[in-house]
Design a protein around this motif. Structure first.
Motif, PDB file in Angstrom:
ATOM      1  N   ASP A 149       0.849  -1.183   0.000  1.00 18.98           N
ATOM      2  CA  ASP A 149       0.000   0.000   0.000  1.00 18.98           C
ATOM      3  C   ASP A 149       0.888   1.238   0.000  1.00 18.98           C
ATOM      4  O   ASP A 149       1.947   1.258   0.615  1.00 18.98           O
ATOM      5  CB  ASP A 149      -0.890   0.009   1.241  1.00 18.98           C
ATOM      6  N   ARG A 150       0.406   2.269  -0.679  1.00 14.68           N
ATOM      7  CA  ARG A 150       1.169   3.528  -0.692  1.00 14.68           C
ATOM      8  C   ARG A 150       0.298   4.630  -0.117  1.00 14.68           C
ATOM      9  O   ARG A 150      -0.813   4.882  -0.598  1.00 14.68           O
ATOM     10  CB  ARG A 150       1.613   3.877  -2.096  1.00 14.68           C
ATOM     11  N   ASN A 151       0.827   5.287   0.895  1.00 18.70           N
ATOM     12  CA  ASN A 151       0.088   6.317   1.601  1.00 18.70           C
ATOM     13  C   ASN A 151       0.408   7.703   1.056  1.00 18.70           C
ATOM     14  O   ASN A 151       1.399   7.915   0.367  1.00 18.70           O
ATOM     15  CB  ASN A 151       0.423   6.272   3.099  1.00 18.70           C
ATOM     16  N   GLY A 152      -0.490   8.639   1.418  1.00 21.12           N
ATOM     17  CA  GLY A 152      -0.220  10.049   1.192  1.00 21.12           C
ATOM     18  C   GLY A 152      -0.266  10.478  -0.248  1.00 21.12           C
ATOM     19  O   GLY A 152       0.439  11.410  -0.646  1.00 21.12           O
ATOM     20  N   ILE A 153      -1.093   9.843  -1.055  1.00 19.66           N
ATOM     21  CA  ILE A 153      -1.172  10.199  -2.471  1.00 19.66           C
ATOM     22  C   ILE A 153      -2.286  11.221  -2.675  1.00 19.66           C
ATOM     23  O   ILE A 153      -3.411  11.056  -2.163  1.00 19.66           O
ATOM     24  CB  ILE A 153      -1.407   8.950  -3.336  1.00 19.66           C
ATOM     25  N   SER A 154      -1.954  12.263  -3.410  1.00 22.33           N
ATOM     26  CA  SER A 154      -2.953  13.306  -3.695  1.00 22.33           C
ATOM     27  C   SER A 154      -3.842  12.869  -4.849  1.00 22.33           C
ATOM     28  O   SER A 154      -3.421  12.138  -5.754  1.00 22.33           O
ATOM     29  CB  SER A 154      -2.260  14.623  -4.048  1.00 22.33           C
ATOM     30  N   CYS A 155      -5.084  13.341  -4.816  1.00 17.84           N
ATOM     31  CA  CYS A 155      -6.049  12.976  -5.853  1.00 17.84           C
ATOM     32  C   CYS A 155      -6.021  13.978  -6.996  1.00 17.84           C
ATOM     33  O   CYS A 155      -5.763  15.171  -6.787  1.00 17.84           O
ATOM     34  CB  CYS A 155      -7.460  12.937  -5.270  1.00 17.84           C
ATOM     35  N   PRO A 156      -6.318  13.517  -8.226  1.00 18.39           N
ATOM     36  CA  PRO A 156      -6.414  14.438  -9.346  1.00 18.39           C
ATOM     37  C   PRO A 156      -7.705  15.258  -9.264  1.00 18.39           C
ATOM     38  O   PRO A 156      -8.601  14.980  -8.467  1.00 18.39           O
ATOM     39  CB  PRO A 156      -6.414  13.505 -10.559  1.00 18.39           C
ATOM     40  N   VAL A 157      -7.790  16.270 -10.114  1.00 17.55           N
ATOM     41  CA  VAL A 157      -8.983  17.128 -10.155  1.00 17.55           C
ATOM     42  C   VAL A 157     -10.115  16.385 -10.864  1.00 17.55           C
ATOM     43  O   VAL A 157      -9.896  15.715 -11.885  1.00 17.55           O
ATOM     44  CB  VAL A 157      -8.659  18.458 -10.863  1.00 17.55           C
ATOM     45  N   LEU A 158     -11.320  16.510 -10.319  1.00 13.64           N
ATOM     46  CA  LEU A 158     -12.500  15.884 -10.931  1.00 13.64           C
ATOM     47  C   LEU A 158     -13.287  16.956 -11.687  1.00 13.64           C
ATOM     48  O   LEU A 158     -13.579  18.029 -11.149  1.00 13.64           O
ATOM     49  CB  LEU A 158     -13.392  15.267  -9.846  1.00 13.64           C
ATOM     50  N   CYS A 159     -13.627  16.679 -12.946  1.00 13.23           N
ATOM     51  CA  CYS A 159     -14.380  17.614 -13.789  1.00 13.23           C
ATOM     52  C   CYS A 159     -15.838  17.138 -13.912  1.00 13.23           C
ATOM     53  O   CYS A 159     -16.089  15.953 -14.134  1.00 13.23           O
ATOM     54  CB  CYS A 159     -13.742  17.716 -15.173  1.00 13.23           C
ATOM     55  N   VAL A 160     -16.752  18.079 -13.802  1.00 16.16           N
ATOM     56  CA  VAL A 160     -18.184  17.743 -13.857  1.00 16.16           C
ATOM     57  C   VAL A 160     -18.914  18.691 -14.801  1.00 16.16           C
ATOM     58  O   VAL A 160     -18.453  19.805 -15.056  1.00 16.16           O
ATOM     59  CB  VAL A 160     -18.799  17.810 -12.438  1.00 16.16           C
ATOM     60  N   ARG A 161     -20.076  18.223 -15.296  1.00 14.03           N
ATOM     61  CA  ARG A 161     -20.892  19.088 -16.166  1.00 14.03           C
ATOM     62  C   ARG A 161     -21.533  20.184 -15.341  1.00 14.03           C
ATOM     63  O   ARG A 161     -21.710  21.312 -15.807  1.00 14.03           O
ATOM     64  CB  ARG A 161     -21.971  18.266 -16.853  1.00 14.03           C
ATOM     65  N   SER A 162     -21.886  19.818 -14.090  1.00 13.47           N
ATOM     66  CA  SER A 162     -22.518  20.777 -13.184  1.00 13.47           C
ATOM     67  C   SER A 162     -21.924  20.566 -11.796  1.00 13.47           C
ATOM     68  O   SER A 162     -21.561  19.433 -11.423  1.00 13.47           O
ATOM     69  CB  SER A 162     -24.032  20.559 -13.143  1.00 13.47           C
ATOM     70  N   PHE A 163     -21.785  21.646 -11.026  1.00 12.71           N
ATOM     71  CA  PHE A 163     -21.217  21.517  -9.684  1.00 12.71           C
ATOM     72  C   PHE A 163     -22.065  20.595  -8.801  1.00 12.71           C
ATOM     73  O   PHE A 163     -21.569  20.067  -7.807  1.00 12.71           O
ATOM     74  CB  PHE A 163     -21.083  22.901  -9.031  1.00 12.71           C
ATOM     75  N   ASP A 164     -23.292  20.390  -9.190  1.00 11.03           N
ATOM     76  CA  ASP A 164     -24.131  19.486  -8.422  1.00 11.03           C
ATOM     77  C   ASP A 164     -23.643  18.045  -8.535  1.00 11.03           C
ATOM     78  O   ASP A 164     -23.978  17.194  -7.700  1.00 11.03           O
ATOM     79  CB  ASP A 164     -25.589  19.566  -8.905  1.00 11.03           C
ATOM     80  N   ASP A 165     -22.891  17.769  -9.620  1.00 12.03           N
ATOM     81  CA  ASP A 165     -22.378  16.406  -9.819  1.00 12.03           C
ATOM     82  C   ASP A 165     -21.138  16.125  -8.976  1.00 12.03           C
ATOM     83  O   ASP A 165     -20.627  15.002  -8.989  1.00 12.03           O
ATOM     84  CB  ASP A 165     -22.045  16.191 -11.294  1.00 12.03           C
ATOM     85  N   CYS A 166     -20.614  17.143  -8.273  1.00 12.76           N
ATOM     86  CA  CYS A 166     -19.420  16.934  -7.428  1.00 12.76           C
ATOM     87  C   CYS A 166     -19.800  16.066  -6.233  1.00 12.76           C
ATOM     88  O   CYS A 166     -20.857  16.298  -5.606  1.00 12.76           O
ATOM     89  CB  CYS A 166     -18.867  18.259  -6.919  1.00 12.76           C
ATOM     90  N   PRO A 167     -19.008  15.079  -5.893  1.00 13.61           N
ATOM     91  CA  PRO A 167     -19.260  14.283  -4.676  1.00 13.61           C
ATOM     92  C   PRO A 167     -19.282  15.192  -3.464  1.00 13.61           C
ATOM     93  O   PRO A 167     -18.709  16.286  -3.456  1.00 13.61           O
ATOM     94  CB  PRO A 167     -18.088  13.311  -4.633  1.00 13.61           C
ATOM     95  N   ASP A 168     -19.952  14.705  -2.428  1.00 15.04           N
ATOM     96  CA  ASP A 168     -20.095  15.539  -1.233  1.00 15.04           C
ATOM     97  C   ASP A 168     -18.748  15.927  -0.625  1.00 15.04           C
ATOM     98  O   ASP A 168     -18.607  17.014  -0.053  1.00 15.04           O
ATOM     99  CB  ASP A 168     -20.930  14.793  -0.191  1.00 15.04           C
ATOM    100  N   ALA A 169     -17.779  15.034  -0.754  1.00 16.98           N
ATOM    101  CA  ALA A 169     -16.477  15.315  -0.128  1.00 16.98           C
ATOM    102  C   ALA A 169     -15.777  16.504  -0.764  1.00 16.98           C
ATOM    103  O   ALA A 169     -14.903  17.128  -0.145  1.00 16.98           O
ATOM    104  CB  ALA A 169     -15.576  14.083  -0.212  1.00 16.98           C
ATOM    105  N   ILE A 170     -16.132  16.813  -1.995  1.00 18.05           N
ATOM    106  CA  ILE A 170     -15.474  17.928  -2.682  1.00 18.05           C
ATOM    107  C   ILE A 170     -16.489  18.889  -3.268  1.00 18.05           C
ATOM    108  O   ILE A 170     -16.262  19.509  -4.309  1.00 18.05           O
ATOM    109  CB  ILE A 170     -14.521  17.405  -3.771  1.00 18.05           C
ATOM    110  N   LYS A 171     -17.654  19.019  -2.600  1.00 23.02           N
ATOM    111  CA  LYS A 171     -18.670  19.983  -3.056  1.00 23.02           C
ATOM    112  C   LYS A 171     -18.129  21.394  -2.905  1.00 23.02           C
ATOM    113  O   LYS A 171     -17.446  21.697  -1.921  1.00 23.02           O
ATOM    114  CB  LYS A 171     -19.927  19.843  -2.209  1.00 23.02           C
ATOM    115  N   PRO A 172     -18.444  22.272  -3.852  1.00 25.70           N
ATOM    116  CA  PRO A 172     -18.012  23.661  -3.694  1.00 25.70           C
ATOM    117  C   PRO A 172     -18.682  24.306  -2.490  1.00 25.70           C
ATOM    118  O   PRO A 172     -19.842  24.030  -2.172  1.00 25.70           O
ATOM    119  CB  PRO A 172     -18.440  24.324  -4.999  1.00 25.70           C
TER     120      PRO A 172
END
Length: 1492
Positions: free
Chosen positions: A43-66
């Motif tokens: 397992d590798r720890n401490g990895i940053s996530c890439p940016v997620l692109c959505v058609r609408s901000f409503d499609d953003c998961p709750d963890a990264i909601k604006p």
């Protein structure tokens, strides 16, 4: 025109090979564990996530909601709240516009946390990271796996899903087309410059097509000129007295000494074809176009440096607004261009350095010398090889190759350009000055340059004819031909000297290495190394300038003096003196020319030039035809030399009868112009400038002969080995690091570390330290490399009187010779110590037959003469003389009758004639007038052998030889005195006109004069220490052989039980023959060769039976020879057969001493010790000469000691051996550094890791430099060892020391890496560089591999200094080297802390046993309070288990112990001696073993 082809070609060479993954070639990281099982993915720890692109901000998961924006803000496409979104860049467009994509996506806010990727696999890392992030955000089920996918598509310009990753396609790198404007400008400049150089070359060839015939061969020897007395013009006409033409090229060079100048043919138009000592002169005229091109070449040189600086700056983004590679588009192109420019710049600057002396004149036009403005002097200068016997086959082969290269490329030609000057009043006359000597355009055709000297006469009478001095016109004419009497020493300013220091190949090599380090983001270490190089250059320049200023102070000296010009006395500057000037002498003045005394007497101090401690009396020339030969033979008595100081002179002014009596005083001379008076003490200037003895010495210092020590000979071979070794490392680096352009940079690193630029300097450090220590013991050195030569001395030659024995002699007794009138046989009387009991005729002779004078209350003269005169108790009358015919007036001390004396009243005698002591005649003589009787008596004093042949046979006792031999055996210095009575002489001037042969003929022996020559108190102990140090001691004396034997026995030079056989020439037969006699009983030894053979066999047998070197090498048979026997053996070609068997060379002349020393130099490294008197030539000729002189600045020999003890010789050898051992130790340390560093780099390149940057700085800046300096601080051994340190850089002793330790270090490094790979906690946690850019080397050290390599190699680097600082026999125990002991202990403590301690601020600075803060907490350590840069490894740390740390530390200590034991017991100890003994037994030994 320059095209892009070379750049592309170089890039193709480096990049066309298959690109490797830059990881170990023979194993795949993290493939199997210690049991051979396949490694589980971690397992590798401490990895940053890439940016997620959505058609609408409503499609953003709750963890990264604006987040909700403020009232005055709006939500922008990048997921942030801004007051205005106009300048916001949407990362989901990947650099495109809204119209370029089918659907416009917005970016969810970046996830602030990190994720853990299970079973991390670098080959599919992107997919694993995407799935882990989707799982973290709840986009996919919590129990889903990587194989299930992330349900999110990758970015595409045609995508229409609700969610996509912002994994934009990698944009195509900007490409450099090489047609950009700055590239076109570069091609244009380079092409135009090349065309200009070609056009100039063709133009120069056309203009100089006949130039070869305009050149001139010139000799440094002068053409002799004399003043024409007939038909003088207003300037004083000059006529050539001797001006032979130059020999034709290819003629016997022995005839070249008389060459003045001649034109040569085109076939011989180079200096390489000239005989030794000859110069080639080439005239050049300035040309404006050429001058412009010359300065263009200098600008071009600076341009290449600027171009490299621009490329490096572009690498760091300093050219175009902080954008890396903003100028050269991308990394690969930047590297290709850098490598291309680096190579071209290196070649350009090498060519510029090689052609530096010729470059300026290449851009001038060669022309006739008579019309030239500049003359180029070319001279062949061969190296003088010291210790040729130290060569082996390998060095001989390398030297032969070097000699061919030197001959082919004319590398032994010294070139210097001199400006031609022309007097403003006569442009047809011209001269230039080369090596402080003036060369004037002259010759029958007025087309050749030559130096000149003026002949003033060769006899006393002809010199006295110049007493009227010169006219102003004559002086000006002579000054034009010879130049001013001033040696101008040009000392450059500090900036100029610093620039000249940097104009060398070693600094060019260092500079080119620095550019690579600067380019490769190694600028921190580059700055450190750059600072060290600059600092060392500053120190070297400062020391050199200090030395040059000392020489300048010695050479450049002007003062005012009284000179006779135009028949009148005038005050002139000493720089205006020319040969033929008459100068008044003042007490206290420094003599600024060589000259002869015309009238008066002078007492001078010559200690600074000859080392002679006693003041020397100089007498006026005699009005006769006696030959005058400057500073040679009897002429020294009448000569003063430049650089000496006048202590006293005859100082009365002849102006009136009442002032006509001379007195000696120490005041100033004044001239009463009104009375027409003249100074009584006058000298005639015979030589000025570099023609003087002082000028020649200064010239030798300013322009020394290049000589090559065994260091230099073997350093070439060592350099070839290192280059070959570095070449292998370079190739391995390119192979292991991926076959790309980055690997070339890594290879250059290996090259720079292996071929250490400090190696040449390390060989000179020991010299400077030894010279400094010698100075603290009052032994002064003016030739630094000779300190190392002193470490190899095998034969030490000594003068006897004043060197082995005390200063001067002590009067012992007089043994009279009686000859009864009734008997024809002469006989010896009893010796008498009280001179007052001698017959009057003997007393008068002993009181007058000398050259002693007075300076105040001090007697001045030869020490033997002074002791003789002091024993008589007579007085020298001071003040007015009764007659100008009297040289001295002497008064007896007695006024009343004394028992045994026939003199009843005080006696007055006058010396009316004196012939000084001459070595060739070994005698002196005087004629004295007895004022009481009116008789003139002649006395002759000299060696008893000489006077035996000069005296009447009937006055020589039958037992004369046995009696003199008896006194000599008892250590007496024996002189003989002879006498004859001329009776009353009415005309005393007739006696003054008598020749020496007339005066000294038909004399009768009257007595033997006996002196005791006592040893100095410490001579015997010094001789024994020299013998214990395996140094043969030899006596070369002007005294008798039997006295020499006595002194040699007393001081231990000859064993008390040894049989001493004296060789002398028997002239009783028809042909002179050499006879060997036993000095004990005077018996003839018929077969001396048999005795010597048997004795050599005994010594050879004892060599392996006895341990003490003195016991096994002390001979039982010793030889002594007289000067006559020495000359006989030389003529017969037998001297080399007996040379190393002869202990005492007696009755040797100054030149004989030189010949004797030079013969010893053929067989062994030879030293000479004397008092600087008549042994000056031998002191200069020897490999090592030491003058026991009170003068600190004596330049008569390389060394001088104000401590007039023979222990100065012991000290010199101890310090020389210590300095030699230190130089070799520094050399071995840096070679070991190179081998260890190359081993480190190759191992780390194999694993595609790089040790942390802080470790590099520690090693290169502190350990290497600090310990290299510390090694030189080793203390000198207290006693001489019975052997000498090796001077062979590639000898078995040196190589076994270097490569033995290297092999041990290799074994331990590889063994510890193998041990690391056997650790379960390491396997499957190995560093994998497949997803790392290897050009970012500073990110490749956060792993276990780099950590272990660092720790092991630091231990090895530090330990090497201790290993090579072993005192052995020539230096004290290494613990007494306090600087090294402190540094060694400190560095060992530092690396031990790094190895054993838990994570701490210090270890984290070195990235050893440290990690990311969170990881350290997970490992059970407290959270660090200091900042730690994120670790570039999957594990996030490199903290080793405690048990392995201690194991690693113990193995490193074992490595240290084994290296120490290898050096102590194998190289230097019993194992090494056993192996050498075995080798010698099998192969023999050509080592010279001298008798002690």
């Amino acid at each position: 025109m320059i095209t892009t082809r070379p750049i592309y070609a170089l890039a193709a060479i480096l990049g066309s090979l298959t690109l490797a993954g830059a990881f170990p070639a023979f194993n795949t990281p993290n493939s199997v564990d210690v049991n051979g099982d396949t490694c589980p993915l971690l397992d590798r720890n401490g990895i940053s996530c890439p940016v997620l692109c959505v058609r609408s901000f409503d499609d953003c998961p709750d963890a990264i909601k604006p987040a909700l924006c403020a009232a005055n803000e709006q939500l922008c496409d990048d997921g942030s709240c801004q007051k205005s979104c106009d300048a916001v860049v949407n990362p989901c467009l990947c650099g495109l516009t809204d119209s370029d994509v089918s659907s416009v996506y917005k970016a969810c806010p970046a996830y602030s946390g990190t994720v853990t990727v299970p079973n991390y696999d670098p080959s599919i890392k992107d997919e694993q990271i995407n799935h882990a992030c989707a799982k973290e955000w709840g986009v996919v089920a919590a129990n889903s796996t990587f194989e299930d996918g992330s349900d999110i598509s990758s970015w595409s310009d045609t995508a229409d899903e609700s969610r996509i990753w912002s994994d934009c396609p990698t944009p195509q790198e900007p490409q450099l087309t090489f047609t950009e404007s700055f590239c076109i400008a570069f091609y244009a400049i380079l092409g135009a410059e090349l065309v200009l150089y070609l056009l100039w070359h063709f133009y120069k060839k056309i203009r100089e097509r006949h130039a070869a015939g305009l050149r001139q061969v010139c000799s440094p020897l002068p053409a002799w000129l004399g003043l024409s007395k007939d038909g003088q013009n207003e300037k004083g006409a000059v006529v050539v007295l001797s001006n032979e033409k130059a020999p034709s090229i290819g003629a016997d060079s022995s005839n070249s000494g008389s060459t003045s100048g001649a034109k040569i043919n085109a076939a011989a138009s180079t200096a390489a074809n000239l005989p030794n000592g000859m110069m080639l002169l080439r005239g050049y005229d300035n040309n404006y176009v050429g001058m412009a091109l010359f300065y263009l070449s200098l600008v071009s040189t600076a341009g290449w440096i600027v171009l490299l600086a621009i490329i490096v700056s572009d690498y760091y983004g300093k050219i175009k607004g902080g954008v890396a590679y903003g100028l050269l588009a991308n990394s690969n192109t930047s590297m290709a261009v850098f490598i291309f420019v680096w190579h071209v710049a290196a070649v350009w600057m090498v060519v510029m350095l090689a052609c530096m002396s010729r470059l300026r004149n290449y851009f001038r036009i060669e022309c006739a010398l008579s019309t030239a403005h500049v003359v180029q002097v070319e001279e062949r200068q061969e190296e003088e090889i010291m210790m040729e016997g130290s060569q082996n086959r390998l060095t001989a082969l390398v030297n032969r190759i070097r000699d061919r290269l030197v001959h082919y490329f004319d590398l032994n030609i010294v070139i210097e350009s001199c400006t031609i000057s022309r007097p403003s009043d006569d442009k047809t006359r011209a001269f230039f000055e080369y090596h402080c000597t003036r060369y004037v355009l002259s010759g029958s055709d007025g087309q050749t340059f030559q130096s000149h000297a003026f002949s003033l006469g060769s006899t006393h009478r002809s010199l006295l004819a110049n007493r009227n001095g010169l006219t102003t016109a004559e002086a000006e004419e002579r000054s034009f031909y010879i130049g001013e009497n001033f040696i101008r020493v040009a000392v450059p300013s500090f900036p100029v000297a610093l620039l000249k220091e940097f104009l060398s190949y070693i600094y060019l090599y260092q500079m080119m290495m620095m550019w690579v380090w600067f380019y490769f983001n190694y600028y921190k270490m580059a700055l450190v190394q750059f600072s060290v190089i600059i600092a060392s250059a500053f120190v070297k320049v400062a020391i050199r300038l200090h030395s040059e200023y000392k020489v300048k102070g010695l050479a450049e000296h002007k003062s005012e003096c009284l000179v006779k010009r135009n028949g009148k006395w005038a005050v002139l500057n000493t720089a205006d003196l020319v040969p033929g000037d008459v100068v008044a002498v003042e007490a206290g003045m420094e003599v600024m020319c060589d000259g002869c005394v015309l009238q008066g007497e002078v007492v001078v101090d010559e200690s600074s030039l000859t080392g002679e401690a006693m003041p020397v009396r100089k007498l006026p020339l005699k009005n006769d035809d006696m030959a005058y030969d400057g500073q040679h033979g009897a002429s020294k008595t009448y000569s003063v030399i430049a650089g000496t100081r006048v202590l006293q002179c005859t100082g009365s002014v002849i102006g009136s009868p009442s002032q006509s009596q001379p007195t000696l005083f120490s005041g100033k001379i004044s001239v009463d112009s009104a009375s027409g008076g003249e100074p009584e003490t006058q000298i005639l200037v015979t030589q000025t400038r570099t023609a003087t003895d002082k000028g020649k010495l200064i010239k030798r210092i300013l322009f020394p002969v290049r000589y090559s020590f065994v260091f230099d000979e073997q350093l070439r071979v060592a350099a070839l080995f290192l280059l070959g070794y570095a070449g292998v490392g370079f190739a391995l680096s390119i192979w292991l690091m991926g076959h790309d352009m980055t690997s070339w940079l890594y290879g250059v690193f290996v090259l720079a570390q292996t071929c250490q630029p400090l190696i040449p300097a390390s060989l000179t450090i020991g010299q400077s330290v030894a010279a400094h220590r010698l100075r603290r013991q009052n032994i002064f050195c003016i030739d630094l490399p000779r300190t190392i030569m002193a470490g190899k001395v095998q034969v030490f030659c000594f003068d006897k009187t004043g060197t082995l024995t005390k200063e001067g002699l002590e009067y012992f007794a007089v043994q009279g010779i009686t000859c009864d009138k009734g008997s024809a046989a002469a006989d010896f009387a009893e010796e008498v110590s009280d001179m007052s009991r001698l017959p009057n005729v003997m007393q008068v002779g002993l009181a007058s037959c000398h050259a002693v004078t007075m300076m105040g209350d001090q007697f001045i003269g030869n020490p033997v003469d002074v002791e003789q005169f002091r024993a008589t108790d007579w007085e020298i009358k001071q003040g007015e003389r009764d007659s100008e015919l009297y040289l001295d007036t002497l008064l007896s001390p007695y006024l009343e009758s004394v028992d045994g004396s026939d003199r009843l009243i005080r006696q007055t005698i006058h010396v009316i004639k004196r012939f000084e002591f001459v070595h060739a005649r070994q005698s002196m003589s005087v004629a004295v007038l007895d004022q009481n009787s009116g008789h003139v008596h002649v006395y002759i004093k000299g060696s008893f052998e000489r006077l035996k042949h000069m005296a009447s046979p009937e006055s020589v006792p039958a037992d004369y030889d046995s009696m003199t031999a008896r006194w000599a055996r008892e250590g007496c210095y024996v002189l003989a005195l002879a006498h004859k009575d001329l009776g009353p002489v009415s005309d005393l001037s007739s006696v003054a006109r008598m020749s020496r042969e007339q005066l000294e003929s038909e004399c009768n022996l009257t007595s033997l004069l006996l002196f005791r020559n006592k040893l100095k108190e410490d001579t015997a102990s010094a001789i024994m220490e020299l013998k214990g140090g395996d140094t043969r001691t030899v006596m070369i004396t002007g005294d008798t052989a039997l006295t020499g034997v006595y002194i040699a026995r007393q001081c231990g030079m000859v064993s008390p039980t040894a049989q001493v056989i004296l060789g002398d020439v028997d002239r009783s037969g028809i042909e002179p023959r050499l006879v060997w006699r036993d000095t004990a009983d005077d018996s003839i030894i018929e077969d001396v060769d048999r005795l010597l053979y048997n004795e050599r066999k005994d010594i050879e047998d004892a060599e392996y039976k006895l341990a003490n070197v003195v016991s096994k090498r002390t001979p039982s048979v010793e030889l002594a020879v007289t000067a006559a026997a020495f000359d006989h053996l030389v003529r017969a070609g037998q001297i080399r057969q007996y040379l190393l068997d002869i202990r005492i060379f007696a009755r040797m002349t100054p030149q004989g001493k030189v010949d004797c020393v030079q013969l010893h130099m053929e067989r062994a490294v030879t030293a000479m010790c004397g008092d600087g008197g008549n042994d000056c030539g031998a002191l200069r000729a020897a490999h090592v000469g030491i003058a026991l002189s009170d003068s600190e600045a004596s330049i008569v020999s390389p060394f001088s000691s104000s401590n007039r003890s023979i222990h100065s010789c012991v000290t010199l050898l101890r310090e020389g051996r210590s300095g030699l051992a230190t130089s070799i130790a520094g050399y071995k340390f840096l070679i070991n550094y190179g081998t260890t560093m190359s081993m480190l780099e190759i191992v780390q390149f194999y694993f595609s890791v790089i040790v942390p940057q802080a470790v590099w700085i520690l090693i290169d800046s502190f350990i290497t430099v600090g310990l290299c300096i510390a090694i030189t601080q080793a203390q000198t051994a207290r006693k001489l060892a019975p052997s000498r340190p090796t001077a062979r850089l590639i000898g078995a002793h040196t190589l076994s020391s270097i490569w033995g330790q290297t092999a041990i270090n290799y074994a331990f490094l590889y063994g510890m890496m193998g041990l690391l790979f056997r650790q379960s906690w390491f396997r499957c946690h190995e560093f994998d560089s497949r997803d790392i850019d290897t050009s970012l080397w500073w990110l490749l050290g956060d792993n276990y591999e780099a950590e272990v390599i660092s720790i092991v190699c630091i231990f090895q680097f530090v330990n090497a200094a201790a290993v090579y600082n072993f005192g052995y026999r020539y230096r004290r125990a290494w613990i007494t080297n306090y600087v090294l002991a402190v540094l060694y202990s400190g560095f060992i403590a530092i690396v031990s802390v790094l190895t054993l301690a838990n994570p701490n601020r210090f270890s984290c600075m070195f990235r050893i046993n440290c990690g990311n803060p969170d990881t350290l907490v997970d490992l059970g350590y407290s959270r660090p309070s200091w900042s730690i840069s994120s670790y570039n490894s999957p594990a996030g740390h490199n903290v080793m288990p405690h048990r392995f740390r201690w194991t690693l530390w113990a193995l490193c200590v074992t490595n240290i112990v084994l290296c120490l034991m290898w050096e102590k017991f194998v190289v230097l100890g019993p194992v090494g001696r056993l192996v050498r003994g075995w080798w010698v037994g099998r192969r023999g030994d050509d080592k010279l073993r001298v008798k002690l």
